[in-house]
Design an enzyme around this catalytic site. Structure first.
Site, short mmCIF file in Angstrom:
data_model
loop_
_atom_site.label_atom_id
_atom_site.label_comp_id
_atom_site.label_asym_id
_atom_site.label_seq_id
_atom_site.Cartn_x
_atom_site.Cartn_y
_atom_site.Cartn_z
CB SER A 137 -21.68 4.95 -86.03
OG SER A 137 -22.71 5.65 -85.37
CG HIS A 192 -20.19 9.91 -85.23
ND1 HIS A 192 -20.06 9.16 -84.08
CD2 HIS A 192 -20.98 9.18 -86.06
CE1 HIS A 192 -20.74 8.04 -84.20
NE2 HIS A 192 -21.30 8.01 -85.40
CG ASP A 196 -40.94 -8.38 -74.80
OD1 ASP A 196 -40.90 -7.44 -75.63
OD2 ASP A 196 -41.52 -9.46 -75.02
#
Length: 436
Positions: free
Chosen positions: A144, A414, A361
């Site tokens: 994951s 998953h 940023d």
């Protein structure tokens, strides 16, 4: 150095100091913990190393109880290193108790900005050099979010890797947080529909609980608040192999008759708390959307993308569902700002989380040009209709990274690595060896 023997395995503790900011090596240091695990009787064998990077963010490495799960298969061939990623487990912790020692919200946010995949990769490189030497290389297994870190590893330090295995973790290289959730909500809705088809009685059960909580939120045993929206977050379960059954059993015991009539049972509230509390992994909530932040992808900041995008999917509006006949849909792997009000483990971190959400940023985590000429063999399990990681993104990334072989499967959800008894890892190892 602590050595522990368990049935079938021998584990050794490793602790080292690494820079908080790898761009400032002499600056502040934090502690990093890793557990070396080898099959009993093979302690002195010259085995190749396999580094395991756990899912998350904010998840510590698993604690082995012996030769269990995927580790059993790995120990046939490797000496395994289970790394507690910075801020987790026995590494220097980052949570509501420790972060206020940094100062105010701004100081906490600056500190936490060093806890993303790029820093984790540089931590791993420091460990590799200590254990294997400058020229030693190891294999990497990323589950994951650990797969996201694998892509960062291939971008930043591929010279440290001999091969990589990825399970449910091929991230979109240029996917923004908004993109992630815009594609996630339809997948979560499909998982809801599948659950309700399997357990039609849960349609009424969920509506009843949501109606009750909309009128009167419940207090959880840890002091947290279970609102209707917090209850919806139990949908996180639906992306795992047995999550639907776990949810079904939790709902079965939701009510008890008290002195004032029916009320939510302590059993249900304790079970809900166990699924919803971030006390054990607060970084998952604090850093979750920032793992998608890259300045070349989106300079506006993640800004609680899951909450903003949710408005585009009215099927998840609990009030609309209760006002009509539609089932109440549960949500998935989404972090919402209100969680920092309802969860006691997150409340002290709310202001820092807000600052991280506004940051635009973030350094890039992936180098597409370098990945396009990658020379490290990579095999990856891509779970069909994975609720947490978009299959289309994963396959696009596989095409963009040279040397990736994918195995697309709907046999597992998953959590296939954890629950398959080693079958998923075995398939990837055999693919890397050209056996399948």
């Amino acid at each position: 150095m602590t050595v522990i023997r368990q049935p079938g395995v021998v584990s050794t503790d490793h602790v080292l100091q690494v820079p908080l900011d790898h761009a400032d090596p002499p600056g502040e240091q934090i502690e990093l913990y890793a557990r070396e695990v080898v099959a009993a009787g093979r302690e002195r064998d010259e085995l190749p190393w396999l580094l395991f990077l756990q899912g998350g963010p904010g998840g510590k490495a698993g604690r082995p109880l012996g030769r269990d799960g995927w580790l059993d298969r790995a120990l046939d061939d490797y000496r395994v290193l289970l790394l507690d990623q910075r801020g987790t487990g026995r590494s220097t912790p980052a949570n509501r108790q420790t972060l206020p020692t940094r100062g105010g919200a701004a100081e906490q946010a600056r500190y936490l900005a060093h806890f993303r995949a790029d820093s984790i990769v540089r931590d791993a490189e420091a460990v590799r050099r200590q254990l294997l030497g400058k020229d030693g290389r190891w294999s990497l297994l990323g589950q994951s979010f650990g797969g996201f870190c694998t892509l960062s590893y291939l971008s930043l330090a591929p010279e440290g890797l001999r091969e990589a295995f990825v399970t449910g973790g091929l991230a979109g290289l240029g996917t923004s947080a908004e993109d992630v959730y815009r594609s996630a909500y339809p997948r979560v809705e499909r998982k809801n529909r599948a659950h309700y088809e399997r357990c039609p009685q849960d349609v009424a059960a969920v509506r009843r609980i949501a109606e009750h909580l909309r009128a009167a939120p419940a207090r959880l045993p840890d002091g947290g608040l279970l609102t209707a929206e917090a209850f919806q977050a139990l949908g996180l379960l639906l992306g795992t192999g047995t999550g639907s059954q776990t949810l079904q059993y939790l709902l079965e015991e939701a009510w008890v008759r008290g002195v004032s009539g029916f009320e939510l049972s302590d059993t249900f509230l304790a079970g809900a708390q166990g699924q919803l509390s971030f006390a054990g992994n607060p970084l998952y909530a604090v850093l979750h959307e920032s793992i998608y932040g890259q300045r070349t992808v989106d300079t506006s900041g993640t800004r609680w993308a899951a909450q903003r995008v949710r408005a585009e999917f009215p099927a998840f509006d609990v009030d609309l569902a209760l006002a009509g006949d539609d089932p109440v849909l549960l949500t998935g792997e989404m972090i919402y700002p209100w969680m920092f009000d309802t969860d006691p483990a997150l409340r002290p971190l709310k202001e820092a989380a807000e600052l991280l959400a506004e940051r635009g940023d973030w350094p890039d985590l992936y180098d597409p040009a370098r990945l396009a000429v990658n020379e490290v063999p990579v095999t990856a399990a891509v779970y069909h209709d994975d609720m947490y990681v978009d299959t289309a993104d994963s396959l696009e990334t596989a095409r963009a990274v040279r040397g990736v072989r994918t195995w697309v499967t709907n046999e597992w959800e998953h959590d296939g690595l954890r629950v398959s008894g080693g079958a998923v890892l075995d398939r990837l190892i055999r693919m890397a060896r050209g056996e399948v």
